[in-house]
Design a protein around this motif. Structure first.
Motif, PDB file in Angstrom:
ATOM      1  N   MET A 144       0.834  -1.200   0.000  1.00 60.10           N
ATOM      2  CA  MET A 144       0.000   0.000   0.000  1.00 60.10           C
ATOM      3  C   MET A 144       0.870   1.252   0.000  1.00 60.10           C
ATOM      4  SD  MET A 144      -1.486  -0.053   3.914  1.00 60.10           S
ATOM      5  CE  MET A 144      -0.643  -1.143   5.033  1.00 60.10           C
ATOM      6  N   PHE A 145       0.228   2.374  -0.293  1.00 56.96           N
ATOM      7  CA  PHE A 145       0.911   3.664  -0.315  1.00 56.96           C
ATOM      8  C   PHE A 145       0.405   4.458   0.888  1.00 56.96           C
ATOM      9  CE2 PHE A 145       0.906   8.060  -2.498  1.00 56.96           C
ATOM     10  CZ  PHE A 145       2.147   8.375  -1.952  1.00 56.96           C
ATOM     11  N   ASP A 160      -3.332   5.278   0.258  1.00 53.70           N
ATOM     12  CA  ASP A 160      -4.325   4.297   0.708  1.00 53.70           C
ATOM     13  C   ASP A 160      -4.693   4.496   2.165  1.00 53.70           C
ATOM     14  OD1 ASP A 160      -4.373   2.734  -1.737  1.00 53.70           O
ATOM     15  OD2 ASP A 160      -2.308   2.201  -1.215  1.00 53.70           O
ATOM     16  N   MET A 161      -3.833   5.202   2.903  1.00 55.65           N
ATOM     17  CA  MET A 161      -4.043   5.345   4.353  1.00 55.65           C
ATOM     18  C   MET A 161      -3.194   6.500   4.866  1.00 55.65           C
ATOM     19  SD  MET A 161      -3.651   2.340   7.204  1.00 55.65           S
ATOM     20  CE  MET A 161      -4.642   1.210   6.246  1.00 55.65           C
ATOM     21  N   VAL A 162      -3.665   7.107   5.954  1.00 51.37           N
ATOM     22  CA  VAL A 162      -2.878   8.136   6.643  1.00 51.37           C
ATOM     23  C   VAL A 162      -2.471   7.575   7.999  1.00 51.37           C
ATOM     24  CG1 VAL A 162      -2.896  10.462   7.648  1.00 51.37           C
ATOM     25  CG2 VAL A 162      -4.091  10.028   5.482  1.00 51.37           C
ATOM     26  N   ILE A 163      -1.177   7.656   8.310  1.00 49.95           N
ATOM     27  CA  ILE A 163      -0.685   7.223   9.620  1.00 49.95           C
ATOM     28  C   ILE A 163      -0.030   8.435  10.278  1.00 49.95           C
ATOM     29  CG2 ILE A 163       0.647   5.504  10.896  1.00 49.95           C
ATOM     30  CD1 ILE A 163      -0.893   3.990   8.902  1.00 49.95           C
ATOM     31  N   PRO A 200      -8.969   5.439   5.382  1.00 46.40           N
ATOM     32  CA  PRO A 200      -8.749   4.929   6.737  1.00 46.40           C
ATOM     33  C   PRO A 200      -7.517   5.610   7.328  1.00 46.40           C
ATOM     34  CG  PRO A 200      -8.007   3.320   5.123  1.00 46.40           C
ATOM     35  CD  PRO A 200      -8.596   4.468   4.345  1.00 46.40           C
ATOM     36  N   ALA A 201      -7.472   5.731   8.643  1.00 44.85           N
ATOM     37  CA  ALA A 201      -6.357   6.449   9.265  1.00 44.85           C
ATOM     38  C   ALA A 201      -6.069   5.919  10.654  1.00 44.85           C
ATOM     39  CB  ALA A 201      -6.663   7.939   9.336  1.00 44.85           C
ATOM     40  N   ILE A 202      -4.809   6.026  11.026  1.00 44.38           N
ATOM     41  CA  ILE A 202      -4.348   5.562  12.331  1.00 44.38           C
ATOM     42  C   ILE A 202      -3.541   6.671  12.988  1.00 44.38           C
ATOM     43  CG2 ILE A 202      -2.811   3.925  13.513  1.00 44.38           C
ATOM     44  CD1 ILE A 202      -3.411   1.932  11.237  1.00 44.38           C
ATOM     45  N   ALA A 203      -3.871   6.974  14.249  1.00 46.71           N
ATOM     46  CA  ALA A 203      -3.021   7.831  15.076  1.00 46.71           C
ATOM     47  C   ALA A 203      -2.328   6.929  16.073  1.00 46.71           C
ATOM     48  CB  ALA A 203      -3.864   8.877  15.801  1.00 46.71           C
ATOM     49  N   ILE A 230      -6.301  -2.335   5.899  1.00 44.45           N
ATOM     50  CA  ILE A 230      -6.370  -2.019   4.464  1.00 44.45           C
ATOM     51  C   ILE A 230      -7.278  -2.996   3.715  1.00 44.45           C
ATOM     52  CG2 ILE A 230      -4.333  -3.394   3.771  1.00 44.45           C
ATOM     53  CD1 ILE A 230      -5.205   0.147   2.506  1.00 44.45           C
ATOM     54  N   GLY A 231      -8.053  -2.449   2.810  1.00 45.94           N
ATOM     55  CA  GLY A 231      -8.860  -3.288   1.937  1.00 45.94           C
ATOM     56  C   GLY A 231     -10.128  -3.840   2.567  1.00 45.94           C
ATOM     57  N   LYS A 232     -10.469  -3.412   3.796  1.00 41.60           N
ATOM     58  CA  LYS A 232     -11.714  -3.862   4.427  1.00 41.60           C
ATOM     59  C   LYS A 232     -12.769  -2.763   4.229  1.00 41.60           C
ATOM     60  CE  LYS A 232      -9.766  -7.284   7.207  1.00 41.60           C
ATOM     61  NZ  LYS A 232      -8.363  -7.073   6.874  1.00 41.60           N
ATOM     62  N   PRO A 233     -13.744  -3.008   3.344  1.00 40.29           N
ATOM     63  CA  PRO A 233     -14.721  -1.952   3.032  1.00 40.29           C
ATOM     64  C   PRO A 233     -15.395  -1.374   4.272  1.00 40.29           C
ATOM     65  CG  PRO A 233     -14.997  -3.810   1.546  1.00 40.29           C
ATOM     66  CD  PRO A 233     -13.989  -4.228   2.583  1.00 40.29           C
TER      67      PRO A 233
END
Ligand code: MN
Length: 256
Positions: free
Chosen positions: A1-2, A87-90, A121-124, A151-154
């Motif tokens: 993922m990116f 694909d995601m923010v961390i 989707p995002a994670i802190a 990732i990839g879970k609707p």
């Protein structure tokens, strides 16, 4: 993922570098982070002055240091700086915990939340220590493992997960808890001091009151017990329980 990595401690913070080296081994990474510490900036954005984004050429991942808040960084990254949508923010790894009601002040959590506002989707992720030699490596591996699950879970496509990791040697971490936000209260919130010209100024220096030990399902309790805490957060702040009560107000006209 990116993945887009950001934080509120500034682009040179060790927690961000730990995230970058962990994610880089398996994923594509870009870093867009504040050019200085912006902790406790919550979800502020900059609208009254220009933003500068300095590309850092010597970095091991494409990186920009931005003269704004964590929220500015995520907005600028997704709309302008990155070659494509991540694909995601961390966000993190923050120096110090972001537990309970403190999430309202947290720039770390706000940066992740900004990702959710873009539909990602995002994670802190935060480490419960302010020590210079804190153990960021384990927290980075937790963030990567959770991101790979997410990732990839609707059903989790716009999930916001707030992770807090105790600062313990890897082997002493006592597992993972899924938690709710606790309540953090502070005592002696402002200290009054005198400046060299004799004028009073105030410095926010609250002392944490650690209550709520009995509520074992909170993020605060989990970290105190040496567990990694994962709290799913909602961006919809509507208090649904009070909607019916307030709707009944409309039965009688207001005195306007
Ligand atoms: Mn911070």
């Amino acid at each position: 993922m990116f993945v887009l990595l950001t934080n509120d401690d500034g682009i040179e913070a060790p927690g961000l570098l730990a995230l970058a080296s962990e994610f880089r081994s398996r994923h594509e990474v870009a870093i867009v982070a504040p050019d200085r510490e912006r902790s406790a900036s919550a979800h502020a954005i900059t609208v009254d002055r220009p933003l500068r984004a300095k590309k850092i050429e010597h970095a091991q991942a494409p990186s920009w240091a931005v003269s704004g808040t964590p929220g500015d960084c995520v907005k600028l990254a997704i709309t302008t700086l990155l070659p494509r949508q991540p694909d995601m923010v961390i966000s993190g790894i923050n120096r110090g915990p972001n537990l309970g009601t403190d999430v309202f002040y947290s720039g770390t959590v706000a940066a992740a939340l900004e990702g959710v506002l873009f539909g990602l989707p995002a994670i802190a992720v935060s480490l419960a220590s302010y020590a210079a030699n804190a153990n960021y490596g384990f927290a980075a591996r937790v963030a990567r493992a959770v991101a790979e699950r997410l990732i990839g879970k609707p059903v989790l496509s716009q999930a916001l997960l707030n992770i807090n990791v105790p600062n313990l040697p890897d082997k002493e971490i006592r597992g993972i808890s899924i938690t709710r936000l606790g309540t953090r209260r502070y005592r002696n919130v402002f200290e009054a001091r005198k400046d060299p010209r004799g004028q009073i100024y105030y410095w926010l220096a609250g002392e944490l009151v650690n209550e709520e030990r009995s509520d074992r399902d909170t993020d605060i309790a989990a970290v105190a017990e040496g567990k990694v805490s994962i709290t799913p957060l909602h961006i919809d702040l509507t208090d649904y329980g009070r909607l019916p009560q307030l709707e009944r107000w409309l039965d009688e006209p207001f005195d306007i």
